[in-house]
Scaffold this motif. Structure first.
Motif, PDB file in Angstrom:
ATOM      1  N   ALA A 117     -30.879  -2.149  25.208  1.00  0.00           N
ATOM      2  CA  ALA A 117     -30.672  -2.722  26.241  1.00  0.00           C
ATOM      3  C   ALA A 117     -32.072  -2.819  27.167  1.00  0.00           C
ATOM      4  N   ASP A 140     -31.812   4.092  30.655  1.00  0.00           N
ATOM      5  CA  ASP A 140     -32.184   2.821  30.508  1.00  0.00           C
ATOM      6  C   ASP A 140     -32.263   2.131  28.894  1.00  0.00           C
ATOM      7  N   TRP A 163     -28.885   1.216  29.113  1.00  0.00           N
ATOM      8  CA  TRP A 163     -28.154   0.453  30.147  1.00  0.00           C
ATOM      9  C   TRP A 163     -28.562  -0.987  31.246  1.00  0.00           C
ATOM     10  N   ARG A 201     -30.474  -4.006  32.644  1.00  0.00           N
ATOM     11  CA  ARG A 201     -30.271  -5.545  32.793  1.00  0.00           C
ATOM     12  C   ARG A 201     -31.022  -6.302  33.840  1.00  0.00           C
ATOM     13  N   ASP A 202     -31.019  -6.461  34.718  1.00  0.00           N
ATOM     14  CA  ASP A 202     -31.372  -7.514  35.414  1.00  0.00           C
ATOM     15  C   ASP A 202     -32.881  -7.312  36.087  1.00  0.00           C
ATOM     16  N   HIS A 239     -35.148  -7.791  32.843  1.00  0.00           N
ATOM     17  CA  HIS A 239     -34.348  -9.209  32.204  1.00  0.00           C
ATOM     18  C   HIS A 239     -35.187 -10.250  33.411  1.00  0.00           C
ATOM     19  N   HIS A 296     -34.991  -5.881  21.623  1.00  0.00           N
ATOM     20  CA  HIS A 296     -33.408  -5.673  22.445  1.00  0.00           C
ATOM     21  C   HIS A 296     -31.920  -6.298  21.781  1.00  0.00           C
ATOM     22  N   HIS A 300     -27.484  -5.481  23.571  1.00  0.00           N
ATOM     23  CA  HIS A 300     -27.006  -5.193  24.639  1.00  0.00           C
ATOM     24  C   HIS A 300     -26.616  -6.732  25.610  1.00  0.00           C
ATOM     25  N   THR A 301     -27.514  -7.745  25.847  1.00  0.00           N
ATOM     26  CA  THR A 301     -26.680  -8.744  27.093  1.00  0.00           C
ATOM     27  C   THR A 301     -26.919  -9.447  25.961  1.00  0.00           C
ATOM     28  N   ASN A 332     -34.327 -10.760  22.426  1.00  0.00           N
ATOM     29  CA  ASN A 332     -32.618 -10.451  22.624  1.00  0.00           C
ATOM     30  C   ASN A 332     -32.167 -10.733  21.321  1.00  0.00           C
TER      31      ASN A 332
END
Length: 255
Positions: free
Chosen positions: A172, A187, A190, A192-193, A196, A208, A210-211, A224
């Motif tokens: 992630a 972390d 999981w 994100r914000d 990013h 990574h 995940h998103t 990503n």
């Protein structure tokens, strides 16, 4: 290299080693095998090169054939340990569900039903008779029997990060301000914000998934490669050979 970190354009892989980092598979055995064929073809034209194929997690859920994905990865690692598998939140979620049949957890709400189907188990078939919780409990017992011990061992064996050259690989992302070797496992699978939104360079470029993004996203401090393979039909990877870096894709059926 700058005083604050490494920029993607300046980042290099480990000397003499080709790196391939594959994004979220989510049950798309067809795309995973296609990506491995493509990588194998590249490596055939680079005799003598060392290599690592790094799988960035989320092998299960949502797509149609999680069982075959795990079978494939187990065999790939047995054949050559340079195939590296990292943990994703969905992989840990499957382990958690096998241990405790939570009817409203990650597994049941975000694709675990499809995972169970790949093992021949319908988790919600009896819902109209037993209610959701009762049906899940019955399906859970069937799934525990259906999932081979080797698959549980595989999921339990997954590591959370790995680093080669100027690149740090995880599912992630990382917590900004925390050294790479002190990152929290939650972390790593999981976040994100906070990750990013961080614009400054890290000590290594973070690769990574995940998103989901429409196409692989290359930033100064991160890459990503989660291109929603289970639905889009596109599985993406970052290929690194010294200072040469490129995104590679394989295509299949979209859903």
């Amino acid at each position: 290299m700058t005083e604050t970190g490494i920029h993607y354009l300046d980042a290099r892989g480990a000397d003499g080693m080709r790196l391939y980092a594959i994004g979220d598979v989510h049950g798309r055995h067809d795309l995973l095998t296609a990506m491995h064929r493509r990588i194998a073809s590249e490596l055939e034209h680079a005799p003598g090169s060392d290599w690592r194929i790094i799988h960035l997690g989320d092998y299960v859920d949502r797509g149609p054939d999680s069982k075959s994905v795990i079978d494939f990865l187990i065999e790939a690692r047995r054949r050559d340990p340079r195939n590296i598998m990292l943990a994703g939140n969905h992989d840990i979620g499957m382990l958690e569900f096998l241990a405790d049949a939570e009817p409203d957890g990650l597994f049941m709400n975000y694709g675990g039903i499809q995972t169970a189907q790949s093992y021949g188990v319908d988790l919600v078939r009896d819902a109209h008779w037993y209610g959701k919780a009762g049906a899940v409990a019955r399906g859970h017992a069937a799934l525990v029997k259906a999932v081979p011990r080797s698959h549980v061992d595989f999921l339990q064996s997954l590591t959370f990060s790995v680093s080669f050259g100027d690149f740090f690989f995880c599912h992630a992302g990382i917590r900004p301000g925390v050294p790479l070797d002190h990152q929290n496992q939650q972390d790593l699978i999981w976040i994100r914000d906070a990750f990013h939104d961080h614009q400054e360079l890290f000590s290594k470029v973070v690769v990574h998934g995940h998103t989901p993004v429409p196409e692989a996203e290359v930033k100064a401090n991160r890459v990503n490669v989660d291109t929603l393979a289970w639905k889009s039909g596109t599985l993406s990877a970052l290929a690194v050979n010294g200072g040469d870096k490129q995104i590679i894709d394989v295509q299949g059926k979209a859903f």
